[in-house]
Design an enzyme around this catalytic site. Structure first.
Site, PDB file in Angstrom:
ATOM      1  N   HIS A 126      -4.459  14.472  15.358  1.00  0.00           N
ATOM      2  CA  HIS A 126      -3.165  15.164  15.269  1.00  0.00           C
ATOM      3  C   HIS A 126      -3.178  16.507  16.023  1.00  0.00           C
ATOM      4  O   HIS A 126      -2.291  16.791  16.822  1.00  0.00           O
ATOM      5  CB  HIS A 126      -2.814  15.473  13.806  1.00  0.00           C
ATOM      6  CG  HIS A 126      -2.641  14.249  12.940  1.00  0.00           C
ATOM      7  ND1 HIS A 126      -2.101  13.091  13.401  1.00  0.00           N
ATOM      8  CD2 HIS A 126      -2.920  14.037  11.623  1.00  0.00           C
ATOM      9  CE1 HIS A 126      -2.052  12.216  12.412  1.00  0.00           C
ATOM     10  NE2 HIS A 126      -2.550  12.767  11.323  1.00  0.00           N
ATOM     11  N   GLY A 129       0.808  -1.236   0.000  1.00  0.00           N
ATOM     12  CA  GLY A 129       0.000   0.000   0.000  1.00  0.00           C
ATOM     13  C   GLY A 129       0.833   1.273   0.000  1.00  0.00           C
ATOM     14  O   GLY A 129       2.072   1.243   0.080  1.00  0.00           O
ATOM     15  N   ASP A 130       0.109   2.369  -0.056  1.00  0.00           N
ATOM     16  CA  ASP A 130       0.717   3.682  -0.186  1.00  0.00           C
ATOM     17  C   ASP A 130       1.550   4.088   1.030  1.00  0.00           C
ATOM     18  O   ASP A 130       2.688   4.534   0.901  1.00  0.00           O
ATOM     19  CB  ASP A 130      -0.438   4.679  -0.364  1.00  0.00           C
ATOM     20  CG  ASP A 130      -0.068   5.724  -1.361  1.00  0.00           C
ATOM     21  OD1 ASP A 130       0.511   5.356  -2.410  1.00  0.00           O
ATOM     22  OD2 ASP A 130      -0.328   6.907  -1.076  1.00  0.00           O
ATOM     23  N   ARG A 165      -7.417  31.092   1.289  1.00  0.00           N
ATOM     24  CA  ARG A 165      -7.202  30.948   2.739  1.00  0.00           C
ATOM     25  C   ARG A 165      -8.295  30.120   3.401  1.00  0.00           C
ATOM     26  O   ARG A 165      -8.276  29.911   4.605  1.00  0.00           O
ATOM     27  CB  ARG A 165      -7.189  32.329   3.410  1.00  0.00           C
ATOM     28  CG  ARG A 165      -5.916  33.119   3.171  1.00  0.00           C
ATOM     29  CD  ARG A 165      -5.944  34.419   3.969  1.00  0.00           C
ATOM     30  NE  ARG A 165      -6.070  34.186   5.393  1.00  0.00           N
ATOM     31  CZ  ARG A 165      -7.048  34.684   6.155  1.00  0.00           C
ATOM     32  NH1 ARG A 165      -8.004  35.435   5.639  1.00  0.00           N
ATOM     33  NH2 ARG A 165      -7.084  34.437   7.440  1.00  0.00           N
ATOM     34  N   ARG A 214      -2.023  -8.686   0.251  1.00  0.00           N
ATOM     35  CA  ARG A 214      -2.800  -9.616  -0.583  1.00  0.00           C
ATOM     36  C   ARG A 214      -2.209  -9.817  -1.975  1.00  0.00           C
ATOM     37  O   ARG A 214      -2.354 -10.875  -2.561  1.00  0.00           O
ATOM     38  CB  ARG A 214      -4.243  -9.105  -0.714  1.00  0.00           C
ATOM     39  CG  ARG A 214      -5.058  -9.412   0.519  1.00  0.00           C
ATOM     40  CD  ARG A 214      -6.442  -8.871   0.417  1.00  0.00           C
ATOM     41  NE  ARG A 214      -6.414  -7.416   0.312  1.00  0.00           N
ATOM     42  CZ  ARG A 214      -7.374  -6.608   0.753  1.00  0.00           C
ATOM     43  NH1 ARG A 214      -8.433  -7.122   1.329  1.00  0.00           N
ATOM     44  NH2 ARG A 214      -7.286  -5.305   0.630  1.00  0.00           N
ATOM     45  N   ASP A 238      -9.957  13.263  10.296  1.00  0.00           N
ATOM     46  CA  ASP A 238      -8.661  12.910   9.717  1.00  0.00           C
ATOM     47  C   ASP A 238      -7.508  13.609  10.443  1.00  0.00           C
ATOM     48  O   ASP A 238      -6.436  13.032  10.610  1.00  0.00           O
ATOM     49  CB  ASP A 238      -8.659  13.307   8.224  1.00  0.00           C
ATOM     50  CG  ASP A 238      -7.416  12.814   7.490  1.00  0.00           C
ATOM     51  OD1 ASP A 238      -6.979  11.679   7.762  1.00  0.00           O
ATOM     52  OD2 ASP A 238      -6.890  13.551   6.635  1.00  0.00           O
ATOM     53  N   HIS A 293       1.654  10.310  13.890  1.00  0.00           N
ATOM     54  CA  HIS A 293       2.966  10.705  13.379  1.00  0.00           C
ATOM     55  C   HIS A 293       3.275  12.190  13.620  1.00  0.00           C
ATOM     56  O   HIS A 293       4.432  12.578  13.626  1.00  0.00           O
ATOM     57  CB  HIS A 293       3.143  10.311  11.913  1.00  0.00           C
ATOM     58  CG  HIS A 293       2.511  11.229  10.916  1.00  0.00           C
ATOM     59  ND1 HIS A 293       1.178  11.217  10.626  1.00  0.00           N
ATOM     60  CD2 HIS A 293       3.048  12.202  10.131  1.00  0.00           C
ATOM     61  CE1 HIS A 293       0.936  12.142   9.715  1.00  0.00           C
ATOM     62  NE2 HIS A 293       2.036  12.751   9.379  1.00  0.00           N
ATOM     63  N   LYS A 307      -7.372  21.356   3.404  1.00  0.00           N
ATOM     64  CA  LYS A 307      -6.675  20.953   2.173  1.00  0.00           C
ATOM     65  C   LYS A 307      -6.902  22.017   1.104  1.00  0.00           C
ATOM     66  O   LYS A 307      -7.845  22.802   1.202  1.00  0.00           O
ATOM     67  CB  LYS A 307      -7.208  19.596   1.689  1.00  0.00           C
ATOM     68  CG  LYS A 307      -6.857  18.466   2.646  1.00  0.00           C
ATOM     69  CD  LYS A 307      -7.074  17.111   2.028  1.00  0.00           C
ATOM     70  CE  LYS A 307      -6.730  15.997   3.008  1.00  0.00           C
ATOM     71  NZ  LYS A 307      -5.307  15.770   3.212  1.00  0.00           N
ATOM     72  N   LYS A 321       7.980  37.261  18.559  1.00  0.00           N
ATOM     73  CA  LYS A 321       7.866  38.615  18.019  1.00  0.00           C
ATOM     74  C   LYS A 321       7.879  39.599  19.180  1.00  0.00           C
ATOM     75  O   LYS A 321       7.044  39.499  20.090  1.00  0.00           O
ATOM     76  CB  LYS A 321       6.544  38.762  17.266  1.00  0.00           C
ATOM     77  CG  LYS A 321       6.472  37.928  16.011  1.00  0.00           C
ATOM     78  CD  LYS A 321       5.252  38.372  15.252  1.00  0.00           C
ATOM     79  CE  LYS A 321       4.934  37.486  14.107  1.00  0.00           C
ATOM     80  NZ  LYS A 321       3.596  37.781  13.591  1.00  0.00           N
TER      81      LYS A 321
END
Ligand code: BG6
Length: 508
Positions: free
Chosen positions: A264, A15-16, A488, A46, A259, A202, A360, A404
């Site tokens: 995350h 797989g990917d 944006r 598989r 997701d 991750h 995205k 800053k």
């Protein structure tokens, strides 16, 4: 003592994720001299593949052979028959290292739900272990619908009984909601005990995320500042420039909140906002994350903005919209953008809006945390623009931490300017080796460092925060706001921040 005799089984090897991340991570451990003394890597999937076929699939994702690579101590051993003065050992070229790495890689074909296939896999593993005491690491790089079948069969037929350890690594999606997460956990707990299960996120393995505890707890200056009396808001921003690009099969069923945000970004939030742990043990860190997650108030759908990208022609090139992707349902209302405001009800954070944004097909690729400080009280510089201080922790790209501050413009002037106290990793004199997140975490699994992995309770609490609002959105069939590819994101995200008295401060 160096770890020896490990078999790494990569399930879903064709797989990917396996070819893009897992094999390159394993190679990186080989290159850095961090692999166990002896190991065998068995790919399992598989597809009918030979060892050579697997190598061909994986190779394009490995570092490119561009001459000699002197990064590691691996070298060609001198020939046993050589006489005379010892020649200086030639470092291996990258091509030679890859060859050597692939000598330890093998492939076994099998299904994910047939008992006899796992019995066969076990026999193959035993063949390479040659009866020695050995350890087994099972990496589940699999679609979620076969997680449990695989874990249960591995638990029953493939664990080592040689006295070595067994570890299983699983990765999100950890369910689609609280109920499916609990079902997954119960199934997993039947076959592996809590110290054998490594739930990987991750983002936690990214170098700058690894630095968060150090930044907060190994410096005295931030401690008194890290408080509602000084902080106006916290922003956690994740923006990607790519669209879904053919990954719709998985993504369309989950969307951006499930997701990225629920897992995350929540992990980053925990590390930014938790109280100092009693020690750096996994249990103590986990206890603080849990306390924090429990203090987060229920989110309302009004505290969320969701969006979906539309096609856009940019400089003559047509960028397809989400619904144009062949792997996405034409009528999908899955969000490719989400922004939300969380509230933490504890003494440190009460009243400080915690903003999170993920999307995205946006205008830039960035993952960063921004701590916006309050305005200077009793400002003396009323004639000038005095911007509030901001601490920016940029996780990617171009890792950096910068603060800053206001400064006087040098020279015969009284004017002020905003300056940066800047620690950009790549500008440091000493060259910095930043490991890939997966390599870092794989190394932790091998040495049994449970610190960087996610506990069942954390995930369960995180689902409890998002479950009600996700359910509400589904029930109401809430349609995402459209936004143009490369923009944006929907302007409603700005209104959301404004309703909480703050502004998104990402680089524009
Ligand atoms: C994955 C998400 O977990 O993280 C993807 O499923 C996302 O949708 C990816 O693109 C981003 O990770 P990174 O490390 O490439 O920024």
């Amino acid at each position: 003592r160096k770890l020896d005799n490990v078999t790494v089984v990569v399930l879903g090897a064709s797989g990917d994720l396996a070819k893009r991340k897992i094999y390159p991570a394993l190679f990186s451990l080989y290159q850095e001299g961090l692999k166990p003394k002896t190991w065998t890597i068995i790919g399992y999937a598989r597809s009918e593949l030979s060892d050579e076929d697997l190598k061909k699939r994986v190779t394009p994702f490995m570092p490119k052979p561009d001459g000699r690579d002197r990064s590691s101590s691996n070298s060609v051993p001198p020939s046993p028959n050589s006489t005379g003065p010892k020649k200086k050992e030639e470092p291996l070229t990258l091509e030679q290292k890859l060859e050597k790495f692939f000598e330890d890689c093998h492939y076994v074909q099998g299904s994910y739900d047939e008992q006899q296939d796992y019995e066969r896999l076990n026999k193959e593993i035993e063949k390479y272990e040659e009866g020695k005491k050995s350890n087994r690491l099972f990496y589940l790089s699999l679609p979620p619908n076969v997680f449990l079948d695989a874990a249960n069969n591995l638990g029953e037929f493939c664990k080592t009984k040689s006295g070595g350890w067994n570890r299983i690594v699983i990765e999100k999606p950890f369910g689609r909601d609280l109920a499916s997460f609990q079902e997954l956990s119960e199934g997993l707990n039947k076959s592996f005990n809590s110290h054998e299960i490594y739930r990987i996120d991750h983002f936690v393995g990214k170098e700058v995320v690894q630095n968060l505890n150090v930044l907060r707890f190994a410096n005295v200056i931030f401690d008194p500042l890290w408080h509602r009396s000084n902080i106006k808001c916290v922003q956690i921003i994740f923006k990607e420039q790519l669209g879904v690009e053919g990954r719709g099969g998985y993504f369309d069923h989950y969307g951006m909140i499930r997701d990225v945000v629920q897992n995350h970004l929540m992990q980053i939030l925990c590390l930014v906002c938790m109280e100092p742990p009693v020690s750096l043990s996994p249990e103590d860190i986990n206890a603080e994350k849990i306390k924090l997650l429990k203090a987060i108030s229920k989110i309302d759908k009004e505290d969320f903005v969701i969006g979906q990208y539309r096609a856009k022609n940019i400089s003559g090139k047509e960028y397809p919209g989400y619904l144009d992707d062949e792997t996405v349902d034409n009528n999908s209302i899955t969000e490719t953008f989400a922004a939300c405001v969380l509230k933490i009800k504890n003494r440190r954070w009460d009243g400080v809006p915690i903003l999170m944004k993920a999307g995205k097909a946006l205008d830039e690729k960035v993952l960063e945390v921004r701590i916006q400080f309050k305005d200077v009280p009793g400002n003396l510089y009323t004639e000038h623009k005095v911007s509030p201080n901001e601490l920016v922790i940029r996780i990617q790209p171009d890792e950096a931490i910068y603060f800053k501050i206001m400064n006087k413009i040098p020279g015969y002037t009284d004017r002020l300017t905003e300056s940066l106290l800047d620690f950009t990793y790549k500008d440091q004199k000493k060259s910095i080796n930043i490991p890939e997140a997966y390599a870092r975490l794989m190394c932790d699994v091998l040495i049994g460092n449970e610190n960087n992995f996610i506990s069942e309770e954390e995930l369960s609490l995180s689902w409890k925060i998002f479950d009600p609002v996700l359910e509400q959105m589904e029930k109401l069939h809430m349609t995402p706001e459209p936004y143009a590819f490369g923009s944006r994101g929907p302007v409603e995200a700005d209104y959301l921040a404004a309703r909480h008295g703050v502004k998104w401060s990402e680089t524009e």
